[in-house]
Design an enzyme around this catalytic site. Structure first.
Site, PDB file in Angstrom:
ATOM      1  CD  GLU A 204      -3.196  -1.333  -0.106  1.00  0.00           C
ATOM      2  OE1 GLU A 204      -3.253  -0.626  -0.356  1.00  0.00           O
ATOM      3  OE2 GLU A 204      -2.844  -2.501  -0.067  1.00  0.00           O
TER       4      GLU A 204
ATOM      5  CB  CYS B 148      -1.196   6.721   1.194  1.00  0.00           C
ATOM      6  SG  CYS B 148      -2.183   6.350   1.721  1.00  0.00           S
TER       7      CYS B 148
END
Length: 480
Positions: free
Chosen positions: A224, A258
Site C-alpha cells: 500500500e 497517502c
C-alpha cells in the site's frame, strides 16, 4: 546506507526470530481456526482498543508532538472499533465453502468447491501517519482469515509501539500477536523473515526494497504505497463546495495522508474563487492553530523537507498563498498551516514528489482531454478525485484514467469505508485489504475436487477408436 544494504548487514534481532518461530509452530499445530475462535480473536482486539483508547490517543499525541485528539478518536480509534465489529458480523459468511461447476467429463457424481484457508504468519509493517489504523485494519483481515501476526511499528511511533507491545500481551499470547518498535536501523531486517505474507504500507521506494526482501523467500506481498493523487474540479461544479470538501481533506492530519489531494486541477476561471473560499474556510475552522484542533508535522526532517519544497517552488516562479491569519504557531511545535501554491510547473519538486503535508499546488487546465493526459502521463496515483455533477463527465474520467480508488465529489472518504477494497495500482501499490477483499488477501483459496463412485472419465479410456472418439466429437460439435 540504503534499505537493502542495511537489511543484509544487520543481524536478526532475537525477539523477531523467537516470536516468528513460536508463531510458525503454533500455526502448524492449529492451521484452521474455527469461526468461534476467529470471532473471539476479533472481540479481544476490539476490547484491547476500547479498554486502552485514552492511552492510545495520548501515545499518538506524544509521537506527533501535537495530534488533534478528535482526529485520532475519529480516524483511528472509532474506525478500528467499527471495522472490528463489522468483521465479527461478516466472517461467518466469508469462510463458507463455495460450490463450483464441473465440466461435462466429470458428471454425474463428482463435486468441486473452494474454501479459504489461513496462510499462516503475517508480517505487517506500519507507517507513522495513522499508526493505530494502519496496524489494526490489516490485522482485522488477518485475524478474520485465521492467521497469526507480527507487527512492526514506525520509528516515528515509538510511544505507541511500546504501549501496544505492553498491552497486547494482556489480550493475546505472543504466538498469536506481537508488536515491535523500530529503532537502531533494525526495521529493514523484519521483512527478510520468511513470512507467509507481508503487508507493507509506506513509500514506493521502500516498497521496492520490501518486495526485494520478500522475493528471496518467495513471500507474497501487499504493498500500500502513495503517489500524487489529483483532484479535478470541473467547470460545472460549485467552486465554494469544491473548496469546502478539498480543504477538509487537505487539513485533516495536516495533509499527511497517502490518499490526500496532492495537486488540484482547476479551470482558470475558478482559481480566484477557490483561493478566496479556502482562506475563509481555513480561518473559520482553525482560528488559532495552537488550539489543539490542528495536527503537527510528524518530525523536524519532514518539516524541513516541506519548507524546502516550498522554497524550490518559489525560486522557480510559483506564488504561495498563506491561508492562515490567526496567532503564530508556537515555536518548535511544527504546526504548518495549509498553503496554496499557484503557477506551478513540472520542474518543481512540489509537482514531482508526493507532498505528504499541508501544501496544495494548483494547476489550471482547459479541456477534459488535457486533464486526463496530464494524469495518465504520470505514475498511477493511489486515488483520483472528480468534482462534477455531470454524469457523462464522471464516466469519462472513470473510463479514461486508472488509480487505486476514486472519489466523486468527495476526497479521502473512499479509503475509510469498510466495505470498499483499498489498494493501489502500479507505483501506488498492489493488492487490497478491508472487508472481504482483505480477508481473501490473507487466505489461500483452496480448490477441492471430489470424485464420485461413478466416473465420467471412464467413457474416455483407450483404445480411443469407437465410443470415446464419437462422444468427444459430439461434445466438440455442441461447443462449436
Amino acid at each position: 546506507m540504503n534499505t537493502l544494504t542495511s537489511a543484509i548487514e544487520l543481524s536478526m534481532p532475537e525477539e523477531f526470530q523467537s516470536v516468528y518461530d513460536a508463531q510458525q509452530a503454533a500455526y502448524k499445530k492449529h492451521m484452521n481456526p474455527t469461526l468461534e475462535e476467529r470471532q473471539s480473536d476479533l472481540r479481544s482486539l476490539h476490547r484491547m482498543i476500547t479498554d486502552n483508547a485514552d492511552a492510545i490517543i495520548a501515545a499518538i499525541n506524544s509521537d506527533y508532538g501535537c495530534r488533534c485528539t478528535f482526529e485520532t478518536k475519529f480516524t483511528e480509534v472509532f474506525m478500528a472499533q467499527d471495522a472490528t465489529l463489522d468483521a465479527i458480523k461478516k466472517v461467518k459468511k466469508w469462510i463458507k465453502p463455495t460450490k463450483r461447476h464441473l465440466d461435462p467429463t466429470q458428471f454425474p457424481l463428482a463435486k468441486a468447491w473452494t474454501f479459504p484457508q489461513p496462510v499462516g504468519v503475517i508480517g505487517i509493517v506500519v507507517p507513522w501517519n495513522f499508526p493505530l489504523a494502519m496496524a489494526i485494519q490489516p490485522l482485522i483481515c488477518a485475524f478474520a482469515a485465521g492467521n497469526r501476526a507480527m507487527i512492526k511499528m514506525s520509528e516515528n511511533s515509538n510511544h505507541l509501539a511500546l504501549l501496544l507491545k505492553n498491552i497486547s500481551t494482556n489480550y493475546f499470547p505472543l504466538d498469536k500477536l506481537a508488536f515491535f518498535e523500530d529503532g537502531d536501523g533494525r526495521g529493514p531486517v523484519f521483512t527478510t523473515l520468511a513470512f507467509d505474507h507481508i503487508f507493507f504500507t509506506g513509500s514506493p521506494q521502500t516498497g521496492k526494497a520490501v518486495m526485494a526482501n520478500a522475493a528471496k523467500n518467495l513471500t507474497p506481498v501487499t504493498l500500500e504505497l502513495g503517489g500524487k493523487s489529483p483532484a479535478i474540479v470541473a467547470q460545472d461544479y460549485s467552486g465554494k463546495t469544491a473548496a469546502e470538501r478539498v480543504m477538509w481533506a487537505k487539513m485533516l492530519n495536516a495533509g499527511q495522508i497517502c490518499t490526500n489531494v496532492d495537486y488540484l486541477l482547476l479551470p482558470e476561471s475558478k482559481v480566484e474563487e477557490f483561493v478566496s473560499e479556502a482562506r475563509t474556510l481555513f480561518n473559520k475552522r482553525i482560528a488559532d492553530i495552537n488550539s489543539g484542533d490542528y495536527t503537527a508535522v510528524i518530525d523536524q526532517r519532514s518539516y524541513d523537507r516541506l519548507e524546502a519544497t516550498l522554497a524550490d517552488a518559489v525560486a522557480k516562479g510559483a506564488k504561495v498563498i498563506d491561508l492562515y491569519q490567526g496567532p503564530a504557531p508556537k515555536e518548535g511545535m511544527r504546526l504548518m498551516p495549509t498553503r496554496l501554491v499557484l503557477n506551478v510547473t513540472d520542474d518543481m519538486l512540489i509537482m514531482q514528489r508526493e507532498i505528504f503535508g499541508p501544501l496544495l499546488p494548483i494547476r489550471t487546465y482547459q479541456t477534459k482531454e488535457e486533464a486526463t493526459q496530464y494524469i495518465n502521463d504520470r505514475p498511477r496515483p493511489l486515488a483520483l478525485y472528480v468534482y462534477s455533477n455531470d454524469k457523462a463527465l464522471q464516466e469519462y474520467y472513470l473510463n479514461n484514467t486508472i488509480s487505486g480508488g476514486v472519489g466523486i465529489n468527495e476526497s479521502v472518504i473512499q479509503a475509510g469505508l469498510h466495505d470498499l477494497p483499498f489498494g493501489g495500482s502500479g507505483n501506488s501499490g498492489m493488492g487490497h485489504y478491508h472487508s472481504y477483499e482483505g480477508f481473501m488477501t490473507f487466505s489461500k483459496l483452496r480448490p477441492v475436487f471430489k470424485q464420485g463412485a461413478i466416473r465420467g472419465l471412464d467413457l474416455f479410456l483407450p483404445p480411443y477408436a469407437g465410443w470415446s472418439t464419437r462422444i468427444l466429437n459430439f461434445m466438440m460439435k455442441m461447443k462449436s
